[in-house]
Design a protein around this motif. Structure first.
Motif, short mmCIF file in Angstrom:
data_model
loop_
_atom_site.label_atom_id
_atom_site.label_comp_id
_atom_site.label_asym_id
_atom_site.label_seq_id
_atom_site.Cartn_x
_atom_site.Cartn_y
_atom_site.Cartn_z
N GLY A 1 0.80 -1.22 0.00
CA GLY A 1 0.00 0.00 0.00
C GLY A 1 0.83 1.26 0.00
O GLY A 1 0.31 2.36 -0.20
N GLY A 2 2.12 1.13 0.25
CA GLY A 2 3.01 2.28 0.22
C GLY A 2 2.92 3.18 1.43
O GLY A 2 3.43 4.29 1.42
N LEU A 3 2.30 2.71 2.51
CA LEU A 3 2.15 3.54 3.70
C LEU A 3 3.15 3.12 4.77
O LEU A 3 3.35 1.94 5.02
CB LEU A 3 0.74 3.42 4.27
CG LEU A 3 0.45 4.20 5.55
CD1 LEU A 3 0.55 5.69 5.32
CD2 LEU A 3 -0.93 3.84 6.09
N GLU A 4 3.77 4.09 5.38
CA GLU A 4 4.67 3.84 6.49
C GLU A 4 4.10 4.49 7.74
O GLU A 4 3.57 5.59 7.69
CB GLU A 4 6.06 4.40 6.18
CG GLU A 4 6.69 3.78 4.95
CD GLU A 4 8.06 4.36 4.67
OE1 GLU A 4 8.75 4.75 5.63
OE2 GLU A 4 8.41 4.44 3.49
N VAL A 5 4.24 3.81 8.87
CA VAL A 5 3.63 4.26 10.12
C VAL A 5 4.70 4.39 11.19
O VAL A 5 5.49 3.47 11.39
CB VAL A 5 2.54 3.27 10.56
CG1 VAL A 5 2.13 3.53 12.01
CG2 VAL A 5 1.32 3.36 9.66
N THR A 6 4.74 5.52 11.86
CA THR A 6 5.62 5.72 13.00
C THR A 6 4.87 5.41 14.28
O THR A 6 3.83 6.00 14.54
CB THR A 6 6.11 7.18 13.08
OG1 THR A 6 6.76 7.52 11.87
CG2 THR A 6 7.05 7.39 14.25
N VAL A 7 5.39 4.50 15.07
CA VAL A 7 4.82 4.20 16.38
C VAL A 7 5.84 4.62 17.43
O VAL A 7 6.95 4.11 17.44
CB VAL A 7 4.47 2.71 16.53
CG1 VAL A 7 3.86 2.43 17.89
CG2 VAL A 7 3.52 2.28 15.42
N ARG A 8 5.46 5.55 18.27
CA ARG A 8 6.42 6.06 19.27
C ARG A 8 6.00 5.68 20.68
O ARG A 8 4.80 5.56 20.98
CB ARG A 8 6.54 7.58 19.15
CG ARG A 8 5.29 8.35 19.55
CD ARG A 8 5.51 9.85 19.45
NE ARG A 8 5.70 10.24 18.06
CZ ARG A 8 5.90 11.50 17.67
NH1 ARG A 8 5.95 12.47 18.55
NH2 ARG A 8 6.03 11.79 16.39
N LYS A 9 6.99 5.50 21.54
CA LYS A 9 6.72 5.19 22.93
C LYS A 9 6.39 6.48 23.66
O LYS A 9 7.14 7.45 23.60
CB LYS A 9 7.94 4.53 23.57
CG LYS A 9 7.73 4.10 25.01
CD LYS A 9 8.97 3.37 25.52
CE LYS A 9 8.78 2.90 26.97
NZ LYS A 9 9.96 2.15 27.45
N VAL A 10 5.26 6.49 24.38
CA VAL A 10 4.87 7.68 25.15
C VAL A 10 4.93 7.44 26.65
O VAL A 10 4.92 8.39 27.44
CB VAL A 10 3.48 8.20 24.74
CG1 VAL A 10 3.47 8.63 23.28
CG2 VAL A 10 2.39 7.16 24.98
N ALA A 11 4.97 6.17 27.05
CA ALA A 11 5.11 5.79 28.46
C ALA A 11 5.45 4.31 28.48
O ALA A 11 5.46 3.66 27.43
CB ALA A 11 3.82 6.07 29.24
N ASP A 12 5.72 3.76 29.66
CA ASP A 12 6.08 2.36 29.77
C ASP A 12 4.94 1.46 29.27
O ASP A 12 3.85 1.47 29.84
CB ASP A 12 6.40 2.01 31.22
CG ASP A 12 6.85 0.57 31.39
OD1 ASP A 12 7.48 0.02 30.47
OD2 ASP A 12 6.56 -0.01 32.46
N GLY A 13 5.18 0.75 28.18
CA GLY A 13 4.16 -0.13 27.63
C GLY A 13 3.05 0.58 26.87
O GLY A 13 2.05 -0.05 26.51
#
Length: 323
Positions: A37-49
């Motif tokens: 699909g050509g989509l890239e996703v950033t998943v960032r840590k905002v707190a523990d778990g």
């Protein structure tokens, strides 16, 4: 808008070495679907778990592949909960691939914060991996009422290719008032709200890290959209602010946001809008004129102001005319 907000990157920043052999084929399959699909996703840590994807401040379109809302992930010792599924199956598959790099644990719950397409169009992808879909008790009715319209109108807006596989899938676990979900060593507190952004808004609070997933009850930077009740939203602001969170993941805007400071600009906008509409009604100004000027002093403070303010003013006028 900074160009970095427009780009989507698949940089979860977490090693996949912990992914089990059983999970790896699924993870790779979703990654392949996302790459196609050509989509890239950033998943960032905002707190523990606790992790979040930050959507772009745009309308849903083919170029951004519907990835405009913020999405969340909470990991317990036994299972994972996901907050909202995104605006397309392409986005949902990219999100699932990113989740697989965070944890090999099963996604037990998908929590829908409300009915809008940018938050629920990826539901089918999570149903396919066995997640139980959770939502406000009003959400099934709302999706039944609007589902066919959403499928038709967004096919025109984002195109046939991006709508492939999208289904309107209601929750099977409903929240009447409050509900707790145990992920193992971590309990999420879900709360159903009265009409505000919509009549089916749900928040998710992780008490272990004091992180609030506010859904579209909170917009930061991007103009709040009114599809429920202006008065209801304003009346519940104090109760929302009283939640003992240290940080919030808004439905739209920077992740994470300070709490309760994240509510300040939104409250001001709605107070200005209500003041302007009340004055217009008192002055006998017709709706067609009132919506062009109500809230105008807020224009410079928000992304997508011109796209949504007149709609908000129209809804506010209809409500305040009869207060």
């Amino acid at each position: 808008m900074p160009i970095d907000r427009v780009r989507r990157k698949l940089m979860s920043g977490f090693a996949c070495t912990a992914v089990s052999a059983a999970m790896l084929p699924c993870c790779l399959g979703r990654a392949a679907l996302a790459a196609a699909g050509g989509l890239e996703v950033t998943v960032r840590k905002v707190a523990d778990g606790v992790f979040a994807f930050q959507g772009v401040d745009e309308l849903m379109n083919a170029a951004n592949q519907g990835a405009i809302s913020n999405l969340g992930v909470v990991v317990g010792t036994d299972a994972v909960a996901v907050i909202d599924s995104g605006g397309s199956m392409v986005e949902a598959n990219a999100f699932i691939a990113a989740i697989g790099k965070i944890s090999p644990k099963p996604v037990r719950y998908l929590i829908n914060t409300h009915m809008h397409p940018d938050h629920i169009f990826g539901n089918a992808a999570f149903r396919e991996i066995g997640a139980t879909i959770v939502g406000h008790h009003n959400l099934p009715r709302a999706l039944e009422a609007r589902g066919a319209f959403y499928l038709q109108s967004f096919r025109q807006q984002i195109g046939d290719a991006l709508m492939k596989g999208v289904e309107i899938i209601p929750p099977t676990m409903l929240v009447d008032d409050r509900l707790q979900l145990d992920l193992g060593g971590r309990v999420l507190e879900l709360q159903a709200w009265k009409a505000a952004h919509t009549d089916n808004d749900l928040t998710v609070f992780d008490s272990a890290t004091r992180t609030l997933f506010a859904g579209d009850l909170v917009f930061v930077g991007s103009l709040p959209t009114l599809d429920g009740s202006l008065l209801g939203w304003l009346r519940q602001m104090d109760a929302l602010a009283a939640i003992g969170a240290a940080r919030a993941v808004p439905g739209h805007g920077p992740v994470p946001a300070d709490w309760p400071e994240a509510l300040t600009a939104e409250r001001r906008y709605f107070e200005v809008l209500a003041r302007d509409i009340r004055k217009a009604i008192a002055d006998g100004m017709p709706l067609s004129e009132a919506v062009k000027t109500a809230g105008a002093s807020e224009r410079g403070n928000w992304h997508l102001f011109d796209e949504y303010n007149e709609r908000n003013a129209t809804a506010a006028f209809a409500e305040l005319e009869w207060e």
